[in-house]
Every structure is written in C-alpha cells, then in structure tokens.
Scaffold this active site. Structure first.
Site, PDB file in Angstrom:
ATOM      1  N   CYS A 108       0.835  -1.208   0.000  1.00  0.00           N
ATOM      2  CA  CYS A 108       0.000   0.000   0.000  1.00  0.00           C
ATOM      3  C   CYS A 108       0.876   1.267   0.000  1.00  0.00           C
ATOM      4  O   CYS A 108       1.508   1.552  -1.006  1.00  0.00           O
ATOM      5  CB  CYS A 108      -1.007  -0.025   1.154  1.00  0.00           C
ATOM      6  SG  CYS A 108      -2.391   1.115   0.911  1.00  0.00           S
ATOM      7  N   HIS A 198      -3.525  -5.163   0.557  1.00  0.00           N
ATOM      8  CA  HIS A 198      -3.017  -5.543   1.885  1.00  0.00           C
ATOM      9  C   HIS A 198      -3.097  -7.056   2.077  1.00  0.00           C
ATOM     10  O   HIS A 198      -4.053  -7.554   2.682  1.00  0.00           O
ATOM     11  CB  HIS A 198      -3.846  -4.861   2.978  1.00  0.00           C
ATOM     12  CG  HIS A 198      -3.529  -3.427   3.185  1.00  0.00           C
ATOM     13  ND1 HIS A 198      -2.486  -2.993   3.986  1.00  0.00           N
ATOM     14  CD2 HIS A 198      -4.119  -2.318   2.702  1.00  0.00           C
ATOM     15  CE1 HIS A 198      -2.457  -1.667   3.990  1.00  0.00           C
ATOM     16  NE2 HIS A 198      -3.430  -1.236   3.217  1.00  0.00           N
ATOM     17  N   GLU A 200      -1.604  -8.777   4.116  1.00  0.00           N
ATOM     18  CA  GLU A 200      -1.473  -9.104   5.550  1.00  0.00           C
ATOM     19  C   GLU A 200      -2.775  -8.929   6.327  1.00  0.00           C
ATOM     20  O   GLU A 200      -2.944  -9.489   7.415  1.00  0.00           O
ATOM     21  CB  GLU A 200      -0.350  -8.255   6.185  1.00  0.00           C
ATOM     22  CG  GLU A 200      -0.707  -6.836   6.583  1.00  0.00           C
ATOM     23  CD  GLU A 200      -0.817  -5.826   5.436  1.00  0.00           C
ATOM     24  OE1 GLU A 200      -0.865  -4.621   5.750  1.00  0.00           O
ATOM     25  OE2 GLU A 200      -0.870  -6.233   4.257  1.00  0.00           O
TER      26      GLU A 200
END
Length: 253
Positions: A108, A198, A200
C-alpha cells in the site's frame, strides 16, 4: 532498536518491518499490533524479525542495514507523496537499500513510496477510494515467472487506499492490475516488489478500518456499505498471497 521476534540472533535469516502507521487500539488488542500481523503472514521458524517505527522517525542505523536479508514497508495513514521529514528520511534509506540489492516488499503506502524512491510518479487515485475486497489480475508474464507457485489469474485482496502509482519507475514492470487501478503490483529487477493491496490484513481489520474512516468523515456511508458488502461476498486468497510474498521476500523464486 525496534522490538524483536523469533529465533536467536545468529540463527537463520533476519528481516525488518519498517512500520509507517501507528497501531490502532483495535489491532493492538486483537492482533498484537501490525508488526505481528506481518510476521504471522511472512515469518517462519528460526528467522529473526525486528520492527522499526518509521513514522516516529525510527529507522535501522546504517551499520545494521547489511545484517538484514530483507525489509517490508507497511501501509500508512500518511500520503507517500508528502514531504514530512520522516518520509524524506525513509526515501533516503530506501534508495540505499535498493543500491545494496536488499529484498524489498512494499504494501500500500510501501508500494507507493518504493515507486517514488525509484523515480515513479504517485498521487491521489484518479477514481477515488478503493476499499474492500478487490479482485486483481496478475499479468501472463507474472503467472509464468511465478509458475512454481501456481498463482491464480483472479486474485482477491483487501484494499484500503485513496492514492496510487500513476507512472511506473524506469525499468520496472507492472505485475497486476484491477478494474480500478492500473498498477496493482510492480516489480523492479528481482529485489523490489510493490503491492497496492493488503495481503497481511484479515477481514476483521478491514471492517474496523472502514468504521474508523466513516467516523473520521473520510468516506461516506455508501462507500462503507459497498466495502462491507464486498468483504461479505468474497474472502481474500490469503494462501496465494502468503506463498507469493514469502517466496519473493526470501528470494526463493
């Protein structure tokens, strides 16, 4: 020095997360902070992981940089096209890490700031916020290059951004795009990769972020409802992202 995680100092490889966001109370309470969110996606037994809170001006000292095999640059509430002192310091560090050919994975804000460090152009997304679960499409050459990982041609990921990479750095290649964003992923040589989404994040982190953005009046109700509906409609392909990010960061491709 940032906080540590993992095996003994001499054992295995060493990685660092350059954390460009403040931990929210929610992520601290539920997940132990963003650093642990990254380690749960990317970490393996026997590795040593450290965190440097880049947004607070904390970066690895020059003499420690060579001891790391790779660095992850996180998302942020700040603009990667801004000129705060910590952003300028981070850009200088990234330029040095690129020249040392360290494995760099940007997520990001990290994707955007890496692009800027390499000479690309970044700014506000022409089509506004991208928020929710978005399906991105890796290019044929990316699927071929990563053939051993069996990357699917439709790859859902959680997105939460209103900035984007406008123009690739010289000598970089687009790895994936989506309907809203032309440069969802890029690669520079074999040691720099940026991901606009993202990998994660978990769905609960996304829902929490949507609510925060709504409270701060950064998005409207209709944006929030659409984003939450996309999260209910489809899960991100966490396993595919995990394989891809780990293989790249650990130079196992």
């Amino acid at each position: 020095m940032g906080g540590g995680y993992g095996g003994g100092e001499a054992e295995g490889r060493r990685f660092a997360v350059l954390l460009c966001a403040e931990d929210s109370e929610y992520v601290k309470k539920v997940h132990g902070g963003y650093f642990k969110v990254f380690v749960s996606l990317l970490g393996e037994e026997g590795e040593t992981w450290h965190v440097y809170r880049a947004a607070c001006g904390e970066l690895p000292p020059a003499e420690d940089v060579d001891s790391y095999d790779g660095f992850v640059i996180s998302g942020s509430c700040s603009d990667a096209h801004g000129d705060d002192q910590w952003i300028r310091d981070l850009l200088s560090l990234l330029e040095a890490l690129v020249s040392k050919k360290k494995q760099l994975l940007g997520v990001c804000f990290g994707h955007q700031i890496l692009s800027r460090a390499l000479g690309g152009k970044i700014g506000r997304a022409k089509r506004g916020w991208d928020l929710g679960v978005t399906c991105i499409h890796p290019s044929h050459s990316t699927i071929k290059q990563f053939s051993s990982l069996h990357i699917p041609s439709h790859l859902p990921v959680i997105e939460c951004h209103r900035d984007e990479v406008w123009e690739l750095p010289p000598n970089a290649e687009v790895m994936a795009e989506s309907e809203k964003t032309g440069i969802e992923m890029f690669r520079y040589s074999n040691h720099v990769m940026g991901i606009q989404g993202h990998p994660e994040y978990t769905t609960d982190i996304l829902i929490h972020l949507i609510d925060r953005l709504l409270q701060l009046n950064l998005i409207q109700n209709c944006h929030a409802e659409t984003a939450k509906a996309s999260a209910e409609a489809g899960e991100p392909n966490r396993e595919a992202w995990k394989k891809l990010c780990k293989a790249f960061l650990k130079n196992q491709l």
